[in-house]
Design a protein around this motif. Structure first.
Motif, mmCIF file in Angstrom:
data_model
loop_
_atom_site.group_PDB
_atom_site.id
_atom_site.type_symbol
_atom_site.label_atom_id
_atom_site.label_comp_id
_atom_site.label_asym_id
_atom_site.label_seq_id
_atom_site.Cartn_x
_atom_site.Cartn_y
_atom_site.Cartn_z
ATOM 1 N N SER A 94 0.826 -1.224 0.000
ATOM 2 C CA SER A 94 0.000 0.000 0.000
ATOM 3 C C SER A 94 0.851 1.260 0.000
ATOM 4 N N ALA A 95 1.902 1.241 -0.777
ATOM 5 C CA ALA A 95 2.754 2.421 -0.885
ATOM 6 C C ALA A 95 1.976 3.598 -1.444
ATOM 7 N N LEU A 96 2.253 4.754 -0.907
ATOM 8 C CA LEU A 96 1.685 5.975 -1.462
ATOM 9 C C LEU A 96 2.343 6.255 -2.809
ATOM 10 N N ASP A 97 3.646 6.016 -2.865
ATOM 11 C CA ASP A 97 4.387 6.210 -4.112
ATOM 12 C C ASP A 97 5.679 5.409 -4.057
ATOM 13 N N ALA A 105 13.016 16.895 -7.320
ATOM 14 C CA ALA A 105 12.000 17.727 -6.677
ATOM 15 C C ALA A 105 10.636 17.527 -7.331
ATOM 16 N N SER A 106 10.589 17.363 -8.653
ATOM 17 C CA SER A 106 9.294 17.209 -9.326
ATOM 18 C C SER A 106 8.624 15.882 -8.959
ATOM 19 N N LEU A 107 9.391 14.803 -8.908
ATOM 20 C CA LEU A 107 8.822 13.521 -8.495
ATOM 21 C C LEU A 107 8.379 13.561 -7.033
ATOM 22 N N LEU A 108 9.176 14.209 -6.228
ATOM 23 C CA LEU A 108 8.848 14.348 -4.813
ATOM 24 C C LEU A 108 7.567 15.182 -4.640
ATOM 25 N N GLU A 113 1.953 15.662 -3.036
ATOM 26 C CA GLU A 113 0.577 16.030 -3.382
ATOM 27 C C GLU A 113 -0.377 14.868 -3.138
ATOM 28 N N LYS A 114 0.066 13.641 -3.446
ATOM 29 C CA LYS A 114 -0.757 12.460 -3.154
ATOM 30 C C LYS A 114 -0.986 12.344 -1.647
#
Length: 182
Positions: A94-97, A105-108, A113-114
């Protein structure tokens, strides 16, 4: 404000992640940085984080084994790994990401945001659960009232003289041909 932990065994990766989080996400408070699963478990118990950034390849256990040692997962997990093939297993946990190193920074930002969106889900889920409990309670009450009316009608029709007697504050019907106990 998010309370976060970083569990990463490589000092450089840990520092890059910490810098990205502090520079780009002021709502993020990093409570601890851990190098091993053992340290991570202790930090989780102590700090009760909202979010854990978890490397999979730790020196004493894998990140998956570490999560398996917990009784409950009361936080969101963002897995970080240099190996994409761990992604499927991360999502089974159940990983968030799942972020592939090197983290940008963009992937983070997408992952955070999730987390922000999911943060509101537990409150909504709690409200829905309470609403369903209330609905079920009302249905039980209606069912009880309906059954009580049926019982009273049946009792009136099947007791001598159709009379009910009150005994100890509760209504009881006499049995066919028998006098109620006094």
């Amino acid at each position: 404000m998010f309370k976060a932990l970083i569990i990463e065994d490589e000092a450089d990766n840990q520092e890059v992640l910490r810098l990205l989080l502090t520079q780009h996400f002021p709502q993020m408070r990093i409570l601890a940085q851990c190098y091993t699963a053992g340290e991570g478990l202790a930090a989780i118990a102590l700090h009760q984080p909202d979010l854990v950034f978890l490397d999979i390849g730790l020196p004493d256990q894998t990140g998956f084994e570490m999560l398996g040692a917990l009784d409950q997962l009361n936080f969101e997990t963002i897995f970080i790994s240099a190996h994409e093939h761990h992604a499927a297993q991360a999502f089974r946990w159940s990983a968030l990401d799942f972020l592939v190193k090197p983290v940008t920074a963009s992937l983070l930002r997408e992952a955070i945001e999730k987390a922000e969106k999911r943060r509101h889900i537990p409150a909504a889920t709690q409200h829905i659960r309470l609403l369903l409990e209330n609905i079920n309670g009302l249905q039980r009450l209606k069912s009880f009232r309906r059954d009580r009316r049926r019982y009273l009608r049946f009792s009136r029709n099947h007791t001598p003289g159709g009379a009910l007697r009150q005994s100890g504050g509760a209504f009881a019907a006499g049995r066919c041909g028998q006098q109620p106990d006094q």
